[in-house]
Scaffold this motif. Sequence first.
Motif, mmCIF file in Angstrom:
data_model
loop_
_atom_site.group_PDB
_atom_site.id
_atom_site.type_symbol
_atom_site.label_atom_id
_atom_site.label_comp_id
_atom_site.label_asym_id
_atom_site.label_seq_id
_atom_site.Cartn_x
_atom_site.Cartn_y
_atom_site.Cartn_z
ATOM 1 N N CYS A 1 -0.107 8.520 -33.626
ATOM 2 C CA CYS A 1 -1.422 8.744 -34.250
ATOM 3 C C CYS A 1 -1.750 10.228 -34.130
ATOM 4 C CB CYS A 1 -2.475 7.899 -33.526
ATOM 5 S SG CYS A 1 -4.166 8.261 -34.025
ATOM 6 N N TYR B 1 -1.403 11.103 -30.195
ATOM 7 C CA TYR B 1 -1.448 9.900 -29.364
ATOM 8 C C TYR B 1 -0.378 8.917 -29.842
ATOM 9 C CZ TYR B 1 -6.359 11.485 -28.860
ATOM 10 O OH TYR B 1 -7.511 12.212 -28.658
ATOM 11 N N GLY C 1 -5.750 -0.341 -31.079
ATOM 12 C CA GLY C 1 -6.413 0.958 -31.083
ATOM 13 C C GLY C 1 -6.428 1.643 -29.730
ATOM 14 N N ASP C 2 -6.042 0.935 -28.675
ATOM 15 C CA ASP C 2 -6.017 1.558 -27.344
ATOM 16 C C ASP C 2 -4.921 2.617 -27.280
ATOM 17 O OD1 ASP C 2 -6.958 -1.244 -25.145
ATOM 18 O OD2 ASP C 2 -8.136 0.143 -26.381
ATOM 19 N N VAL C 3 -5.201 3.656 -26.519
ATOM 20 C CA VAL C 3 -4.262 4.767 -26.382
ATOM 21 C C VAL C 3 -3.238 4.437 -25.308
ATOM 22 C CG1 VAL C 3 -4.044 7.192 -25.686
ATOM 23 C CG2 VAL C 3 -5.949 6.478 -27.137
ATOM 24 N N VAL D 1 -0.757 4.812 -30.185
ATOM 25 C CA VAL D 1 -1.801 3.782 -30.037
ATOM 26 C C VAL D 1 -1.236 2.406 -30.351
ATOM 27 C CG1 VAL D 1 -3.642 5.405 -30.606
ATOM 28 C CG2 VAL D 1 -2.681 3.992 -32.396
#
Lengths: 285, 269
Positions: free
Chosen positions: A61, A100, A129-131, A102
């Motif tokens: 990302c 990132y 969506g969490d990193v 993700v």
Amino acid sequence: MKIDRLSLPHPVLGLGDDVEGKYEPIPSIKLGKEKTVISIEHVLDNPTLQEMLVKGDVAFCTELNCPQTLYRNVFMSREPNQSVEIKSDFLRDKVTIKFYIVAQEDISEYKPKGTNQDYGEYTFQVLKGDVLAYGSMTSFIAAKSWEKLAAISSFLVITEGDNQEGPFRIDLNEDRITVQLSKKDYVVYKSASKPALFGPIFHASVVVPALIYALQQMMTDDAKEQHEGKRWFDVLEFRKNNDEKIEKLWNDPTNIPEIAQLLLDQPFSRTLTRLEHIIDQSLRD
Amino acid sequence: MTSQKLFTQNFISQQKRKLAKNQGIESYLAEYFSDFERDDTLINPRVQVTEGVTLKVPDGKNNYDQENAKILFDHYKDLTPTQATDVRLWAYLSHVTFWDYMKKRRPIEKQDEEKRGDYILTHWFVDGLSPRTLSRNDLALFWWGSYLTYDSTRKNPFELTEVLFSMLDFTRTLVEGTQGRYKPFTHGLLEFVLENKTLFEKYKEGKVRFLMRQANILGGYKIIPTLTKEEIKEIFESKRKELENFSTQTETEDSTVSNSDTESKESAV
């Protein structure tokens, strides 16, 4: 999101010693009149995340943020080489890029290989969506071309001041370093600056002292607080970060005169060359 | 069609220096702004406009922000974002094209004399380019607010623009804030409010602030632009019970908690 100052509820590659391995994106930026192209080589070394990329559970990302044009967007990819194209009209001045990895969907029992022993036997519930990895941040100055960025006009402007006569003043409170000539001097400057012949002479006599003053201010403790976000500050920071020689000289204020001359590509030498040319021409005439 | 005129940077710098010393105020109390010469303007041939556009002049009861945002954005729809960051453009439009509107919208005579210079600098110019300074100039705010909310797929493409300009909190938090730059977020928030009119009948300001705080907390650990508009609306929907039970007491408690939350999370966002 200042992720490097966070402690997330799951291990994140690239944050402290959460996870062994590395995620080190290598970006390169091509500025153009119509479009800006950012090419990224996503260098990733962690078997779990590499496998999850192939399966499509996670993705690279790349987040772009340009405050001046209210632009913020992300570009997702599962390929190690990513190319992002943005219309140059959407970007102005400082653009930050963050990298990132993700989660593309909810993942249960997440625990990447090389997770720090401190996490014990725990596994983690990760949501879409969490990193899962952070590859640091970089920035560039949006301009139509690198040549435009190197141009003095990208960070300095000469204007007419309020006084009829007298010395010029330097104002650092505007977006560009503003040199205010007296009204009398400005009239002469306007007609003398039309032929490009005298450019180097102005660089040496006006721009150098203004730039030295600005560089001195940049090296004060509260410089970032006072001036970050102003175009001149961001451009000079960017020039420093992208020139090894200037970066090496930077932290010592005694090097300021040399830094100024490097930024302006040896203005005194160019002035002398130009004067030589003028003298030569006048002798011939 | 004609090329858009701008003030020169030189003129703007001179004006700003005068106003910083609270000088030149009398020019702003006149019927029209005449404190410039022809040499103080230039034209931008890349921006072509039709002449004769006017904004609805505030009448003391209504500022007509919603109507004027549409008029101005319609007229300048072809501006690129970088063109719309040109401080010379907004200065010219404020001083010349929309002078009548600006005089009524930002009446200088109502300001304390010693503060008039600063007031003019804040509202007639874009004093240093940033989302904050753009939103302090009403004309720039009309354009940028519309830019973030205009949706050509809607029956009324300005429907969300109307919601944006219905409340100061929207313009301040969405135009100036990081989250608002991501258009699906802005559209998601405004649509959620629009689609739940009954929910927002009471304590609308408090509830919107509550949602923005929740969004900021989320943005502290999640990359908001990875979410779609629908996913963002689902997040707001998940707060429905709290919104239904919202009261002024909730707002105070929430603010107190969020303030201490904010102190620790401020650096996170």
